[in-house]
Design a protein around this motif. Structure first.
Motif, PDB file in Angstrom:
ATOM      1  N   LEU A   1      10.623  -0.459  36.493  1.00 51.53           N
ATOM      2  CA  LEU A   1      11.915  -0.529  35.520  1.00 51.53           C
ATOM      3  C   LEU A   1      11.936   0.729  34.551  1.00 51.53           C
ATOM      4  O   LEU A   1      13.047   1.228  34.349  1.00 51.53           O
ATOM      5  N   VAL A   2      10.745   1.230  33.990  1.00 51.87           N
ATOM      6  CA  VAL A   2      10.918   2.125  32.866  1.00 51.87           C
ATOM      7  C   VAL A   2      10.203   3.326  33.006  1.00 51.87           C
ATOM      8  O   VAL A   2      10.540   4.360  32.447  1.00 51.87           O
TER       9      VAL A   2
ATOM     10  N   PHE B   1      14.985  -4.596  28.037  1.00 54.01           N
ATOM     11  CA  PHE B   1      16.024  -4.933  28.859  1.00 54.01           C
ATOM     12  C   PHE B   1      17.238  -4.926  28.112  1.00 54.01           C
ATOM     13  O   PHE B   1      17.393  -5.120  26.739  1.00 54.01           O
ATOM     14  N   GLN B   2      18.268  -4.403  28.845  1.00 62.25           N
ATOM     15  CA  GLN B   2      19.752  -4.404  28.266  1.00 62.25           C
ATOM     16  C   GLN B   2      20.576  -5.612  28.763  1.00 62.25           C
ATOM     17  O   GLN B   2      21.332  -5.918  28.041  1.00 62.25           O
TER      18      GLN B   2
ATOM     19  N   LYS C   1      16.682  -0.882  30.039  1.00 62.38           N
ATOM     20  CA  LYS C   1      17.432  -0.212  29.107  1.00 62.38           C
ATOM     21  C   LYS C   1      17.623   1.352  29.751  1.00 62.38           C
ATOM     22  O   LYS C   1      18.597   1.871  29.501  1.00 62.38           O
ATOM     23  N   ALA C   2      16.857   1.717  30.547  1.00 68.86           N
ATOM     24  CA  ALA C   2      16.888   2.641  31.433  1.00 68.86           C
ATOM     25  C   ALA C   2      18.005   2.798  32.483  1.00 68.86           C
ATOM     26  O   ALA C   2      18.263   3.668  33.324  1.00 68.86           O
ATOM     27  N   GLY C   3      18.734   1.584  32.790  1.00 72.69           N
ATOM     28  CA  GLY C   3      19.654   1.113  33.565  1.00 72.69           C
ATOM     29  C   GLY C   3      19.333   1.036  35.097  1.00 72.69           C
ATOM     30  O   GLY C   3      20.107   0.665  36.064  1.00 72.69           O
ATOM     31  N   VAL C   4      17.977   0.653  35.115  1.00 70.05           N
ATOM     32  CA  VAL C   4      17.352   0.251  36.528  1.00 70.05           C
ATOM     33  C   VAL C   4      17.460  -1.212  36.657  1.00 70.05           C
ATOM     34  O   VAL C   4      17.222  -2.207  35.543  1.00 70.05           O
ATOM     35  N   SER C   5      17.987  -1.830  37.722  1.00 69.36           N
ATOM     36  CA  SER C   5      18.266  -3.138  37.879  1.00 69.36           C
ATOM     37  C   SER C   5      17.460  -3.809  38.912  1.00 69.36           C
ATOM     38  O   SER C   5      16.926  -3.191  39.966  1.00 69.36           O
TER      39      SER C   5
END
Length: 573
Positions: A390-391, A504-505, A532-536
């Motif tokens: 994710l990050v 998470f965003q 937050k990095a835009g990874v889903s």
């Protein structure tokens, strides 16, 4: 039949008319003088001579509230008295309002002052002025209207005096602000109030910090950054033995203090509709980066979880949404149900609820137990492989910078449109447009412009924070909190909430899974996690246990199994 004697009707004792005293001082310092004592002595003497009783329960004094702006009515004791007249109970006809002079009653424009004066005497209350012994009532003025001319002349003179003084103060304040902005930092702007954590240096126009108050402010900032609500932060400050100053008397004031740029030493002075920002006016209590972080935390409304009995991990912070209708997902602790042996709520009674379930048309998602979602979220982030996917290696500031750029583009576009519409006003008739429609379009865009500018400010603050943030928390940090989170420990859940909101965003919950199921089958729960990095990441979990059923977790296990098979081959080679 003999007639029975009627009992005499007992009449209620007649109420003795009351005399109410009202005093007003332009500043709190004036209240320290002898005026109030002299006025009260006059009031008691007048009451004795005329058959009145001084009402001590509503003896009113307004110190530092302006009669020119009407603050003494909106926020002061005079407003309470006028309300008591309207209620027709506490203050009654034939009562008396004693004031030192008519200019104590009002210094507003003569029309407004005369209306207030008339409202009082129309209610049957007599006004008596102590400086000249004049009496004003409807009956007396009907017999001799000449005092009314005196009263009106006093109102005109009082307003003109205050208006002239206001203009002088406004001009002086504007000049002081302009000199300060121009670089002449020797001036002291003598309007408004200073924050409670500074004081004037004796014999100087400069300020110094008050150590005791600064310790409280910095403790408030520390607790807020740690995820504590303002209400709880004030409690913790008091519990630590520090005295909470009046300027932080409640959570609202504490929250406003955290968001005030006075922390940076700035002072904003409003002078006749113009705001002047004076940088470096006070000693700073926080740095620009610290303040940007506070702004970022304030923008993440609900980040601290408030005073809830069970601190939520992800609801109430504008990141959790229903996968069916897109509405926010809220948490609900069902009260009044049976509890576990240690007093904690039963897991099944903590729910994740789609707020669209009560809307029209109604979302069919309804609610689910929030416990399996929390278990899955913690289990996922406690796995370093999953967390890294994710990050790690991602530019966390990238998405924020993108949102900031889009917000700035929206601001620029709206500013261009407003400028064009302003030019179109003169040509409205020639283009077949009505002037009203052009003005309405400008107003609509100005409202949207204000919203977009707030977004720019919020994204600016967030970008400043994320660029200074350390690397995302390791899986070990999540593992250490897991037991406390499941035990509903407030501190552990508060720390975990901060990790969730830093990671998470968006968290999307599909309460009946991603796919329809056959009748009689139990649906799963679908989760879409966006970092937050835009990874889903898309996960499917068991509705009761929170265990992973498919998706990224299953893929991860397959990769680990493949790696395990490769290790013996490498060792043999």
């Amino acid at each position: 039949m003999p007639k029975t004697a009627r009992k005499p009707v007992q009449q209620a004792p007649q109420r003795q008319p009351k005399l109410f005293v009202y005093t007003r001082f332009s500043s709190a310092k004036q209240a320290d003088g002898d005026s109030l004592r002299r006025q009260m002595a006059y009031a008691r003497r007048w009451a004795d001579e005329n058959g009145y009783v001084v009402d001590e329960s509503l003896t009113m004094a307004d110190a530092g509230l302006s009669a020119f702006t009407g603050d003494h009515v909106r926020r002061g004791a005079l407003g309470i008295f006028l309300a008591a007249i309207r209620e027709k109970g506490f203050v009654q006809p034939n009562d008396v309002l004693l004031i030192e002079s008519l200019d104590r009653l009002s210094r507003r424009e003569p029309v407004d002052a005369q209306r207030q004066f008339s409202d009082i005497i129309d209610s049957g209350v007599m006004i008596v002025t102590a400086n000249d012994g004049q009496r004003y009532s409807r009956e007396l003025l009907r017999e001799n209207p000449s005092p009314l001319f005196l009263a009106l002349a006093t109102m005109i003179r009082s307003h003109e005096e205050s208006a002239t003084k206001s203009k002088r103060i406004t001009a002086a304040a504007r000049a002081q602000c302009e000199r300060w902005i121009a670089g002449d930092h020797s001036g002291y702007v003598s309007v408004g109030r200073d924050p409670f954590w500074v004081r004037r240096i004796s014999g100087s126009r400069r300020f110094e910090l008050v150590p005791e108050a600064v310790r409280v402010v910095r403790a408030l900032i520390k607790h807020f950054r740690a995820g504590v609500s303002p209400h709880r932060a004030l409690e913790m400050i008091a519990e630590s033995g520090m005295t909470v100053p009046p300027g932080l008397s409640n959570a609202g004031r504490a929250y406003a203090t955290i968001g005030s740029r006075v922390l940076l030493g700035e002072r904003t002075v409003a002078v006749d509709g113009t705001d002047y920002t004076l940088a470096g006016y006070y000693p700073a209590v926080a740095t620009e980066l610290q303040f940007a972080e506070l702004e970022h935390l304030r923008a993440a409304r609900g980040r601290r979880g408030g005073k809830s009995a069970v601190v939520p991990l992800f609801t109430g912070a504008r990141i959790s949404f229903c996968g069916t209708c897109g509405s926010a997902v809220a948490s609900q602790n069902v009260m009044g149900r049976s509890r576990q042996a240690d007093g904690r709520p039963q897991d099944g009674h903590r729910r994740a609820v789609c707020t669209g379930s009560t809307a029209v048309p109604r979302c069919p998602a309804g609610s689910i137990s929030i416990v399996p979602v929390e278990r899955a979220l913690l289990a996922y982030c406690s796995d370093q492989y999953a967390l890294d996917s994710l990050v790690q290696g991602q530019d966390v500031s990238g998405p924020v910078a993108g949102r900031l750029a889009r917000a700035r583009e929206a601001v620029a576009k709206l500013e261009r449109e407003i400028s064009n519409l302003n030019h179109a006003i003169a040509e409205a008739a020639g283009q077949g447009l009505t002037l009203q429609s052009v003005i309405a379009s400008i107003a609509q865009r100005e409202d949207q412009l204000a919203i977009e500018r707030k977004k720019v400010a919020a994204f600016d603050s967030e970008l400043a924070v994320v660029r200074q943030m350390p690397l995302p928390a390791s899986a070990d940090a999540w593992v250490k909190l897991t037991a406390g989170v499941h035990a509903l420990d407030p501190d552990a859940r508060r720390d975990a909430r901060r990790l969730v909101l830093d990671t998470f965003q968006r968290i999307e919950i599909h309460m009946h899974g991603f796919h329809p199921v056959a009748e009689g089958e139990t649906p799963s729960i679908g989760l879409v996690l966006v970092s937050k990095a835009g990874v889903s990441r898309r996960l499917e979990i068991d509705r009761r246990s929170g265990e992973f059923l498919s998706g990224t977790e299953a893929e991860r296990k397959a990769v680990q199994a493949a790696r395990a098979k490769l290790r013996p081959a490498k060792a043999a080679a």
